[in-house]
Scaffold this active site. Structure first.
Site, PDB file in Angstrom:
ATOM      1  NE  ARG A   1      21.536  30.158  42.535  1.00 47.97           N
ATOM      2  CZ  ARG A   1      21.873  29.419  41.460  1.00 47.97           C
ATOM      3  NH1 ARG A   1      21.470  28.164  41.365  1.00 47.97           N
ATOM      4  NH2 ARG A   1      22.619  29.942  40.507  1.00 47.97           N
TER       5      ARG A   1
ATOM      6  CG  HIS B   1      24.599  24.167  43.678  1.00 46.94           C
ATOM      7  ND1 HIS B   1      24.356  25.441  44.140  1.00 46.94           N
ATOM      8  CD2 HIS B   1      24.120  24.150  42.409  1.00 46.94           C
ATOM      9  CE1 HIS B   1      23.763  26.151  43.204  1.00 46.94           C
ATOM     10  NE2 HIS B   1      23.600  25.381  42.138  1.00 46.94           N
TER      11      HIS B   1
ATOM     12  CD  GLU C   1      24.321  25.920  47.483  1.00 47.42           C
ATOM     13  OE1 GLU C   1      25.200  26.121  46.610  1.00 47.42           O
ATOM     14  OE2 GLU C   1      23.148  25.698  47.211  1.00 47.42           O
TER      15      GLU C   1
HETATM   16  C1  GLV Z   1      23.525  26.491  38.776  1.00 47.39           C
HETATM   17  O1  GLV Z   1      22.940  26.481  39.810  1.00 47.39           O
HETATM   18  C2  GLV Z   1      23.382  27.551  37.826  1.00 47.39           C
HETATM   19  O2  GLV Z   1      22.771  28.577  38.138  1.00 47.39           O
HETATM   20  O3  GLV Z   1      23.913  27.404  36.718  1.00 47.39           O
END
Ligand code: GLV
Length: 347
Positions: free
Chosen positions: A265, A313, A294
């Site tokens: 994260r 991401h 993001e």
């Molecule tokens: C992606 O970042 C998730 O948490 O699945």
């Protein structure tokens, strides 16, 4: 006469059937889905048993609409872009029994508030581990071996001839790799990294991980990991203890040849400190699949740095993983609403 009675009887059977169907529609559980482009496999499962209402755009439902749409719902099928906090839970009201997110991370959910209200939480561990570990390795190699930069040069005339020192970057073989957060994904990354003939794998994790034996990974302090690793990979969940653990002090401790990778994260990194470390070559380069915020604004200084590779991401974005995540999210909701054990409940 008999004939007439039979006809009347059949009509009332039809009527009763219709009545039962309407009533069961009425007592069906309701589920709210926060965007229109969730994989079909999970949504179809839900639709078989529930009244499913879906935000009609392939983007996160805006907050104001979310607050209106969830009123009275029994279940919420959401993603990591949807904030599930006290205000949202208040808006949903007492009928809400389950919140299921199509993600393994749950930092967007106020877990404490859900627990206080007896609302169950579903998430998607395990099923995305391989996909995320694969992407972590792809990002690591792209960053260390400068693939986006090299591709850009090839396409824009920078490829004048083969050159002995041009586009060089550090190799994994013989290197020390440090993994911060040695849960499912951290371990899966370690298994893959080992195949590249690395010399040592170090890990930092609050608890000892017996699974580390498999890769020979060694548990060390955070400071030692930073000081000794050629590659530092963040796989730690975002919790209060990991918020911005990669700050100026951490980057200062890292080798100035180090490559930093983050697929967890954005909140684990003090982004201004990272920008400074990259600008001043305090570390060699960074590969980020996650940022704050993001999407990362186009005018972010990170986009201007050649030694930073940025992905939007996509850690779990293999087709297989996203389908199974969607199925698991639906099954979490169905189990919770039917009073059964959820396949992946956050306890
Ligand atoms: C992606 O970042 C998730 O948490 O699945």
């Amino acid at each position: 006469m008999i004939h007439k009675r039979t006809a009347a009887f059949s009509r009332s059977v039809v009527y009763c059937k219709e009545l039962v169907r309407n009533m069961s529609e009425l007592i069906k559980h309701s589920v709210y889905v926060t965007r229109s482009d969730m994989p079909n496999v999970g949504i179809d499962l839900l639709k078989r048993e529930c009244n499913v209402k879906i935000w009609d755009k392939p983007s996160p439902v805006p907050r104001a609409d979310f607050l209106k749409e969830v009123v009275g719902t029994n279940g919420i099928y959401c993603a990591l872009t949807d904030k599930i906090d006290k205000e949202l839970l208040d808006a949903a009201g007492p009928n809400l029994k389950v919140v299921a997110t199509i993600s393994v991370g749950y930092d967007h959910i106020d877990v404490h508030e859900c627990k206080k209200r007896g609302i169950k939480i579903g998430y998607t561990p395990d099923v995305l581990t391989d996909a995320t570990a694969e992407l972590t390795l792809a990002l690591l190699l792209s960053t260390s071996r400068r693939l986006p930069e090299a591709q850009h040069e090839a396409r824009t005339g920078g490829w004048v001839s083969w050159a002995p020192t041009w586009m060089t970057g550090p190799g994994l073989a013989g290197s020390t790799v440090g993994i911060v957060g040695f849960g499912r994904i951290g371990q899966a990354v370690a298994r893959r990294v080992k195949a590249f003939n690395t010399s040592r794998i170090l890990y930092f994790n609050r608890s000892e991980r017996p699974e580390a034996k498999e890769t020979g990974a060694i548990k060390v302090s955070f400071d030692d990991l930073l000081k000794e690793s050629d590659f530092v990979i963040c796989c730690a969940a975002l919790v209060p203890e990991t918020k911005e653990i990669f700050n100026k002090t951490a980057f200062d401790k890292m080798k100035n040849t180090a490559v930093f990778i983050n697929t967890s994260r954005g909140g684990t990194v003090d982004q201004n400190a990272l920008i400074e470390a990259l600008k001043t070559n305090n570390i060699r380069s960074a590969g980020l699949d996650v940022t704050t915020p993001e999407p990362l604004p186009l005018d972010s200084p990170l986009f201007k740095l050649k030694n930073c590779v940025i992905l939007p991401h996509i850690g779990s974005a293999s087709i297989e993983a996203r389908n199974i995540m969607s199925e698991l999210t639906a099954n979490n909701i169905l189990a919770a609403l039917n009073g059964k054990e959820m396949p992946a409940e956050l306890k």
